[in-house]
Write a protein that holds these residues in place. Structure first.
Motif, PDB file in Angstrom:
ATOM      1  N   ASP A  91      -8.311   3.833   1.092  1.00  0.00           N
ATOM      2  CA  ASP A  91      -7.344   4.305   2.079  1.00  0.00           C
ATOM      3  C   ASP A  91      -8.083   4.803   3.328  1.00  0.00           C
ATOM      4  OD1 ASP A  91      -5.441   5.635   3.561  1.00  0.00           O
ATOM      5  OD2 ASP A  91      -4.607   6.742   1.869  1.00  0.00           O
ATOM      6  N   PRO A  92      -7.873   4.155   4.495  1.00  0.00           N
ATOM      7  CA  PRO A  92      -8.630   4.519   5.703  1.00  0.00           C
ATOM      8  C   PRO A  92      -7.941   5.565   6.568  1.00  0.00           C
ATOM      9  CG  PRO A  92      -7.311   2.593   6.176  1.00  0.00           C
ATOM     10  CD  PRO A  92      -6.965   3.020   4.753  1.00  0.00           C
ATOM     11  N   TYR A  93      -6.755   6.006   6.182  1.00  0.00           N
ATOM     12  CA  TYR A  93      -5.873   6.754   7.088  1.00  0.00           C
ATOM     13  C   TYR A  93      -6.495   8.027   7.650  1.00  0.00           C
ATOM     14  CZ  TYR A  93      -1.486   8.722   8.890  1.00  0.00           C
ATOM     15  OH  TYR A  93      -0.498   9.243   9.691  1.00  0.00           O
ATOM     16  N   TYR A  94      -7.177   8.795   6.788  1.00  0.00           N
ATOM     17  CA  TYR A  94      -7.717  10.075   7.242  1.00  0.00           C
ATOM     18  C   TYR A  94      -9.181   9.998   7.669  1.00  0.00           C
ATOM     19  CZ  TYR A  94      -3.378  12.123   5.652  1.00  0.00           C
ATOM     20  OH  TYR A  94      -2.050  12.416   5.500  1.00  0.00           O
ATOM     21  N   TRP A 123       7.114   6.805   3.892  1.00  0.00           N
ATOM     22  CA  TRP A 123       6.829   7.917   4.825  1.00  0.00           C
ATOM     23  C   TRP A 123       6.820   7.485   6.278  1.00  0.00           C
ATOM     24  CZ3 TRP A 123       1.979   9.737   1.658  1.00  0.00           C
ATOM     25  CH2 TRP A 123       2.427  10.389   0.491  1.00  0.00           C
ATOM     26  N   HIS A 124       6.578   6.207   6.528  1.00  0.00           N
ATOM     27  CA  HIS A 124       6.435   5.747   7.919  1.00  0.00           C
ATOM     28  C   HIS A 124       7.437   4.651   8.265  1.00  0.00           C
ATOM     29  CE1 HIS A 124       2.682   7.975   8.680  1.00  0.00           C
ATOM     30  NE2 HIS A 124       2.472   7.786   7.388  1.00  0.00           N
ATOM     31  N   CYS A 147       0.861  -1.189   0.000  1.00  0.00           N
ATOM     32  CA  CYS A 147       0.000   0.000   0.000  1.00  0.00           C
ATOM     33  C   CYS A 147       0.894   1.235   0.000  1.00  0.00           C
ATOM     34  CB  CYS A 147      -0.975  -0.016   1.176  1.00  0.00           C
ATOM     35  SG  CYS A 147      -0.198   0.025   2.809  1.00  0.00           S
ATOM     36  N   LEU A 148       0.352   2.376   0.393  1.00  0.00           N
ATOM     37  CA  LEU A 148       1.125   3.620   0.368  1.00  0.00           C
ATOM     38  C   LEU A 148       2.050   3.726   1.584  1.00  0.00           C
ATOM     39  CD1 LEU A 148       1.597   6.417  -0.974  1.00  0.00           C
ATOM     40  CD2 LEU A 148      -0.380   7.254   0.329  1.00  0.00           C
ATOM     41  N   GLY A 149       1.479   3.588   2.771  1.00  0.00           N
ATOM     42  CA  GLY A 149       2.251   3.836   3.989  1.00  0.00           C
ATOM     43  C   GLY A 149       2.800   2.600   4.678  1.00  0.00           C
ATOM     44  N   ASN A 150       2.275   1.431   4.313  1.00  0.00           N
ATOM     45  CA  ASN A 150       2.606   0.157   4.983  1.00  0.00           C
ATOM     46  C   ASN A 150       2.341   0.226   6.496  1.00  0.00           C
ATOM     47  OD1 ASN A 150       5.571  -1.927   5.539  1.00  0.00           O
ATOM     48  ND2 ASN A 150       3.485  -2.582   5.124  1.00  0.00           N
ATOM     49  N   ILE A 151       1.273   0.953   6.870  1.00  0.00           N
ATOM     50  CA  ILE A 151       0.874   0.945   8.283  1.00  0.00           C
ATOM     51  C   ILE A 151      -0.613   0.620   8.455  1.00  0.00           C
ATOM     52  CG2 ILE A 151       2.716   2.433   9.173  1.00  0.00           C
ATOM     53  CD1 ILE A 151       0.682   4.774   9.105  1.00  0.00           C
ATOM     54  N   CYS A 152      -1.416   0.687   7.390  1.00  0.00           N
ATOM     55  CA  CYS A 152      -2.852   0.377   7.530  1.00  0.00           C
ATOM     56  C   CYS A 152      -3.263  -0.836   6.689  1.00  0.00           C
ATOM     57  CB  CYS A 152      -3.710   1.584   7.131  1.00  0.00           C
ATOM     58  SG  CYS A 152      -3.411   3.070   8.108  1.00  0.00           S
ATOM     59  N   ARG A 153      -3.394  -0.644   5.384  1.00  0.00           N
ATOM     60  CA  ARG A 153      -3.973  -1.684   4.532  1.00  0.00           C
ATOM     61  C   ARG A 153      -3.077  -2.902   4.329  1.00  0.00           C
ATOM     62  NH1 ARG A 153      -5.161   2.253  -0.290  1.00  0.00           N
ATOM     63  NH2 ARG A 153      -3.281   3.131   0.683  1.00  0.00           N
TER      64      ARG A 153
HETATM   65  P1  4NP Z   1      -1.832   2.790   4.134  1.00  0.00           P
HETATM   66  O1  4NP Z   1      -2.493   4.113   4.739  1.00  0.00           O
HETATM   67  O2  4NP Z   1      -1.298   3.144   2.782  1.00  0.00           O
HETATM   68  O3  4NP Z   1      -2.968   1.849   4.067  1.00  0.00           O
HETATM   69  O4  4NP Z   1      -0.748   2.358   5.116  1.00  0.00           O
HETATM   70  C1  4NP Z   1      -1.852   5.358   4.771  1.00  0.00           C
HETATM   71  C2  4NP Z   1      -0.928   5.622   5.766  1.00  0.00           C
HETATM   72  C3  4NP Z   1      -0.333   6.872   5.834  1.00  0.00           C
HETATM   73  C4  4NP Z   1      -0.658   7.834   4.893  1.00  0.00           C
HETATM   74  C5  4NP Z   1      -1.579   7.567   3.901  1.00  0.00           C
HETATM   75  C6  4NP Z   1      -2.170   6.313   3.840  1.00  0.00           C
HETATM   76  N1  4NP Z   1      -0.065   9.122   4.980  1.00  0.00           N
HETATM   77  O5  4NP Z   1      -0.490  10.020   4.217  1.00  0.00           O
HETATM   78  O6  4NP Z   1       0.857   9.328   5.793  1.00  0.00           O
END
Ligand code: 4NP
Length: 159
Positions: A125-128, A45-46, A8-14
């Protein structure tokens, strides 16, 4: 070994959610020894952060354990994995840009292409957003990972 990486984008949620679910499904099917299961992010980013607490909580309620520190997906990962699963269309495009050969490209697919009736759809994307989004991600990843495991079992003759 069959090597699977969720991206995924951040590798912390999905992607940690999909990784934890796929590992749980493999365990249920007594197939743990057949797999290397990992996840990564396109952004970096994370890096080194653990999974988002909201993702960890909803997963734990269904008996899935999420773990690992965030890392960035790099081109060398294509050699380390057989299946590279993108959570959304943006991840898919980023991964395709990073691939250098047809063989690498052939390893990439959208996770939801393995979910019946959801071809071409994103894991949102569930982050926000709120907690509902994390529940939705869990529901989707359960269905899609079931489908993915079935496809892999068929392709590798794991009855
Ligand atoms: P992920 O979620 O890609 O499912 O891990 C996100 C985590 C962080 C961000 C965006 C999406 N961010 O913008 O920092």
């Amino acid at each position: 070994m069959i090597r699977v990486c969720f991206v995924c984008l951040g590798n912390i949620c999905r992607s940690p959610t999909a990784e934890g679910i796929f590992r749980g499904l493999a365990e249920e099917a007594s197939l743990t020894d057949e797999f290397v299961i990992d996840s990564a992010g396109t952004s970096g980013w994370h890096v080194n952060e653990g999974p988002d607490a909201r993702a960890t909580e909803v997963a734990a309620e269904r008996g899935y354990e999420l773990g690992g520190g965030s890392r960035k997906f790099v081109a060398a990962d294509f050699a380390r994995f057989d299946y590279v699963l993108a959570m959304d269309a943006e991840n898919l495009a980023d991964l395709r840009r990073l691939s250098r050969t047809g063989e690498e490209r052939a390893k990439i697919s959208l996770l939801r292409d393995h979910e019946a009736g959801a071809q071409g759809e994103d894991v949102p994307d569930p982050y926000y957003g709120g907690d509902d989004g994390f529940e939705e991600v869990l529901d989707i990843c359960e269905r899609a990972c079931q489908g993915l495991l079935s496809v892999i079992r068929e392709e590798h003759g794991l009855a």
